[in-house]
Motif scaffolding. Structure first.
Motif, PDB file in Angstrom:
ATOM      1  N   ASP A  73      16.987  15.530 -38.815  1.00  0.00           N
ATOM      2  CA  ASP A  73      16.021  14.953 -39.776  1.00  0.00           C
ATOM      3  C   ASP A  73      14.663  15.264 -40.026  1.00  0.00           C
ATOM      4  OD1 ASP A  73      15.299  13.088 -41.442  1.00  0.00           O
ATOM      5  OD2 ASP A  73      15.738  10.913 -40.232  1.00  0.00           O
ATOM      6  N   GLY A  74      13.838  14.724 -40.635  1.00  0.00           N
ATOM      7  CA  GLY A  74      12.374  15.361 -40.881  1.00  0.00           C
ATOM      8  C   GLY A  74      12.422  16.311 -42.055  1.00  0.00           C
ATOM      9  N   LYS A  75      11.250  16.035 -42.965  1.00  0.00           N
ATOM     10  CA  LYS A  75      10.855  16.676 -43.998  1.00  0.00           C
ATOM     11  C   LYS A  75       9.846  17.632 -43.631  1.00  0.00           C
ATOM     12  CE  LYS A  75      12.679  13.322 -47.335  1.00  0.00           C
ATOM     13  NZ  LYS A  75      12.285  12.379 -48.237  1.00  0.00           N
ATOM     14  N   ASP A  76       8.715  17.261 -43.281  1.00  0.00           N
ATOM     15  CA  ASP A  76       7.492  18.416 -42.771  1.00  0.00           C
ATOM     16  C   ASP A  76       8.166  19.386 -42.014  1.00  0.00           C
ATOM     17  OD1 ASP A  76       5.925  16.968 -44.575  1.00  0.00           O
ATOM     18  OD2 ASP A  76       5.006  15.665 -43.011  1.00  0.00           O
ATOM     19  N   LYS A  77       8.815  19.007 -40.659  1.00  0.00           N
ATOM     20  CA  LYS A  77       9.276  19.850 -40.028  1.00  0.00           C
ATOM     21  C   LYS A  77      10.684  19.207 -39.494  1.00  0.00           C
ATOM     22  CE  LYS A  77       5.274  22.083 -37.624  1.00  0.00           C
ATOM     23  NZ  LYS A  77       4.495  22.164 -36.016  1.00  0.00           N
ATOM     24  N   PRO A  78      11.838  20.077 -39.499  1.00  0.00           N
ATOM     25  CA  PRO A  78      12.982  19.590 -39.215  1.00  0.00           C
ATOM     26  C   PRO A  78      13.251  19.473 -37.446  1.00  0.00           C
ATOM     27  CG  PRO A  78      13.192  21.895 -39.452  1.00  0.00           C
ATOM     28  CD  PRO A  78      11.807  21.698 -39.835  1.00  0.00           C
ATOM     29  N   LEU A  79      13.642  18.533 -37.142  1.00  0.00           N
ATOM     30  CA  LEU A  79      14.207  18.136 -35.768  1.00  0.00           C
ATOM     31  C   LEU A  79      15.627  18.689 -35.641  1.00  0.00           C
ATOM     32  CD1 LEU A  79      13.453  16.827 -33.030  1.00  0.00           C
ATOM     33  CD2 LEU A  79      14.902  14.727 -34.010  1.00  0.00           C
ATOM     34  N   THR A  80      15.840  19.698 -34.723  1.00  0.00           N
ATOM     35  CA  THR A  80      17.024  20.212 -34.676  1.00  0.00           C
ATOM     36  C   THR A  80      17.485  20.350 -33.022  1.00  0.00           C
ATOM     37  OG1 THR A  80      18.315  22.467 -35.077  1.00  0.00           O
ATOM     38  CG2 THR A  80      15.935  22.574 -34.526  1.00  0.00           C
ATOM     39  N   SER A  81      18.439  21.167 -32.814  1.00  0.00           N
ATOM     40  CA  SER A  81      18.974  21.429 -31.532  1.00  0.00           C
ATOM     41  C   SER A  81      18.722  22.639 -30.893  1.00  0.00           C
ATOM     42  CB  SER A  81      20.421  21.240 -31.652  1.00  0.00           C
ATOM     43  OG  SER A  81      21.141  21.691 -30.306  1.00  0.00           O
ATOM     44  N   GLY A  82      17.993  22.799 -29.758  1.00  0.00           N
ATOM     45  CA  GLY A  82      17.712  24.018 -28.943  1.00  0.00           C
ATOM     46  C   GLY A  82      19.041  24.340 -28.139  1.00  0.00           C
ATOM     47  N   ALA A  83      19.034  25.274 -27.177  1.00  0.00           N
ATOM     48  CA  ALA A  83      20.167  25.426 -26.438  1.00  0.00           C
ATOM     49  C   ALA A  83      20.951  24.422 -25.366  1.00  0.00           C
ATOM     50  CB  ALA A  83      19.835  27.003 -25.711  1.00  0.00           C
ATOM     51  N   TYR A  84      19.802  23.404 -25.163  1.00  0.00           N
ATOM     52  CA  TYR A  84      20.330  22.470 -24.067  1.00  0.00           C
ATOM     53  C   TYR A  84      21.014  21.137 -24.714  1.00  0.00           C
ATOM     54  CZ  TYR A  84      18.456  25.933 -20.769  1.00  0.00           C
ATOM     55  OH  TYR A  84      18.310  27.170 -19.978  1.00  0.00           O
ATOM     56  N   ALA A  85      21.051  20.940 -25.888  1.00  0.00           N
ATOM     57  CA  ALA A  85      21.299  19.826 -26.580  1.00  0.00           C
ATOM     58  C   ALA A  85      22.754  20.100 -27.157  1.00  0.00           C
ATOM     59  CB  ALA A  85      20.674  19.471 -27.692  1.00  0.00           C
ATOM     60  N   GLY A  86      23.557  19.089 -27.284  1.00  0.00           N
ATOM     61  CA  GLY A  86      25.048  18.779 -27.532  1.00  0.00           C
ATOM     62  C   GLY A  86      25.472  20.023 -28.603  1.00  0.00           C
ATOM     63  N   PRO A  87      24.612  20.046 -29.642  1.00  0.00           N
ATOM     64  CA  PRO A  87      25.158  20.873 -30.858  1.00  0.00           C
ATOM     65  C   PRO A  87      25.315  22.532 -30.390  1.00  0.00           C
ATOM     66  CG  PRO A  87      23.504  19.309 -31.640  1.00  0.00           C
ATOM     67  CD  PRO A  87      23.262  19.198 -29.940  1.00  0.00           C
ATOM     68  N   HIS A  88      24.706  22.753 -29.547  1.00  0.00           N
ATOM     69  CA  HIS A  88      24.470  24.210 -29.233  1.00  0.00           C
ATOM     70  C   HIS A  88      26.271  24.596 -28.915  1.00  0.00           C
ATOM     71  CE1 HIS A  88      23.664  28.340 -27.802  1.00  0.00           C
ATOM     72  NE2 HIS A  88      24.358  27.935 -26.708  1.00  0.00           N
ATOM     73  N   ASP A  89      26.581  24.013 -27.746  1.00  0.00           N
ATOM     74  CA  ASP A  89      28.119  24.168 -27.222  1.00  0.00           C
ATOM     75  C   ASP A  89      28.985  23.910 -28.337  1.00  0.00           C
ATOM     76  OD1 ASP A  89      27.145  25.416 -25.043  1.00  0.00           O
ATOM     77  OD2 ASP A  89      27.910  23.780 -23.691  1.00  0.00           O
ATOM     78  N   ILE A  90      28.653  22.848 -29.043  1.00  0.00           N
ATOM     79  CA  ILE A  90      29.694  22.371 -30.185  1.00  0.00           C
ATOM     80  C   ILE A  90      29.668  23.625 -31.264  1.00  0.00           C
ATOM     81  CG2 ILE A  90      30.084  20.863 -32.100  1.00  0.00           C
ATOM     82  CD1 ILE A  90      28.994  18.459 -30.088  1.00  0.00           C
ATOM     83  N   ILE A  91      28.702  23.988 -31.499  1.00  0.00           N
ATOM     84  CA  ILE A  91      28.636  24.884 -32.674  1.00  0.00           C
ATOM     85  C   ILE A  91      29.323  26.290 -32.170  1.00  0.00           C
ATOM     86  CG2 ILE A  91      27.051  26.487 -33.891  1.00  0.00           C
ATOM     87  CD1 ILE A  91      25.179  23.998 -34.249  1.00  0.00           C
ATOM     88  N   THR A  92      28.919  26.877 -30.970  1.00  0.00           N
ATOM     89  CA  THR A  92      29.226  28.082 -30.343  1.00  0.00           C
ATOM     90  C   THR A  92      30.782  28.097 -30.044  1.00  0.00           C
ATOM     91  OG1 THR A  92      28.518  27.593 -28.306  1.00  0.00           O
ATOM     92  CG2 THR A  92      27.069  28.706 -29.590  1.00  0.00           C
ATOM     93  N   LYS A  93      31.109  27.077 -29.509  1.00  0.00           N
ATOM     94  CA  LYS A  93      32.476  26.971 -29.242  1.00  0.00           C
ATOM     95  C   LYS A  93      33.493  26.628 -30.449  1.00  0.00           C
ATOM     96  CE  LYS A  93      31.914  26.721 -24.541  1.00  0.00           C
ATOM     97  NZ  LYS A  93      32.136  27.707 -23.516  1.00  0.00           N
TER      98      LYS A  93
END
Length: 340
Positions: free
Chosen positions: A226-246
């Motif tokens: 979410d976020g318009k001025d700055k996006p909130l995203t996932s770094g290396a230690y949130a779930g999306p990192h492994d989900i994306i890479t796997k």
């Protein structure tokens, strides 16, 4: 139109069947053997976010905060050990998940923020939450504060702080899930269930990886929360990192040593994602998030926007939860289709 991903609940149901989450029914003749085994099991000690914790018996009135944490308990068949759960009502349809019966059986204590008064009113003996998953110094709700009133805590491993300010993350996201399953299996004397569940998850992910894009075919992927001025995203230690890479993607924010964090739009533009995954939850709908991304002028030349390659995953798929492996499978299929 965006692609809406819904991880297959049947894959989850199969995994749960392997665990024997429905505890075996013991007759009167088994009662003494069960009690004797429980006595020999405790006390047990586990390491949680760098702290060793000892349990003399299984907690009986656990309060959980948020959907992923609650479903970890349900996946282990531990609803009988729960006093209830706290979560907003923006976390998707709970009636079609493998834990439908557990949700119906367990009290929904609040759709607002978890707090000390709620926990005490529920007669809780343990709170299963995490930093920014309920625990917060700013809200005055912390493990230390609960300890002062005689309530124990277990921290979600994805949320462990790493000593760099309030940055979170001490292990890979899927390892965090496996760690919590193993720890809770030991704490509640359901180690066989935890091991079977973890084994089934590893197998499901390995099967998805075998079919996922590889090498130069791996698309660059950005997670937009979410976020318009700055996006909130996932770094290396949130779930999306492994989900994306796997799933066969190249996570463009893999160098951020944090879990959920903000970045500048210029960084997103510079790294030119070929696919954007939207986190679907909250007051801003996935469609509204997509419309913003497609109309935001600084992103106009980003590959994912030019080629309209936007997919959606639900919040519970992306935070640490037993839905993570199914999310890997679904996203792997989407990335394959986008590349065809």
């Amino acid at each position: 139109m965006p692609t809406y991903i819904r991880p297959a609940v049947f894959a989850l149901a199969t995994a749960l069947a392997l665990t024997g989450c429905g505890a075996e029914v013991s007759g009167p003749a088994d009662a003494k053997n069960t009690a004797r085994r429980a006595d020999s099991h405790y006390p047990v000690t586990v390491e949680n976010c760098g702290e060793k914790k000892t349990y003399d018996k299984a907690p009986q009135r656990v309060v959980t905060n948020d959907v992923g944490i609650t479903e970890i308990m349900f996946a282990l068949g531990l609803e009988d050990h729960m006093a209830g759960y706290v979560m907003p009502d923006d976390k998707g349809d709970l009636s079609a998940v493998p834990w439908k019966d557990a949700y119906q059986k367990t009290e929904w204590l609040s759709k607002d923020r978890i707090n000390k008064e709620l926990v005490l009113d529920a007669g809780a003996d343990l709170v299963f939450a995490g930093w920014n998953y309920g625990f917060s110094e700013g809200e005055g709700f912390t493990p230390a504060e609960l300890s002062r009133v005689g309530v124990d805590s277990y921290l979600l491993s994805e949320s462990c702080r790493n000593g760099q300010g309030k940055a979170r993350g001490v292990m890979s996201p899927l390892d965090a899930l496996y760690t919590d399953l193993a720890n809770l299996g030991k704490v509640f004397d359901v180690e066989d269930r935890a091991e079977a569940l973890t084994e089934s998850f590893r197998k499901q992910i390995a099967e998805a990886q075998a079919k996922a894009p590889k090498g130069k075919d791996r698309p660059r992927v950005f997670l937009y929360d979410d976020g318009k001025d700055k996006p909130l995203t996932s770094g290396a230690y949130a779930g999306p990192h492994d989900i994306i890479t796997k799933a066969g993607g190249d996570h463009i924010m893999k160098d951020l040593e944090d879990s959920w964090t903000t970045v500048g739009w210029e960084t997103v533009v510079d790294r030119d994602p070929e696919v954007i995954v939207i986190n679907n939850y909250g007051d801003t709908t996935a469609d509204q998030k997509r419309k913003f991304l497609m109309s935001y002028k600084p992103l106009a030349n980003v590959s994912a926007i030019r080629n309209n390659r936007i997919v959606v995953l639900d919040y519970v798929d992306l935070v640490e939860s037993p839905r993570n492996p199914a999310a890997v499978s679904s996203l792997a299929g989407e990335l394959r289709n986008l590349g065809s």
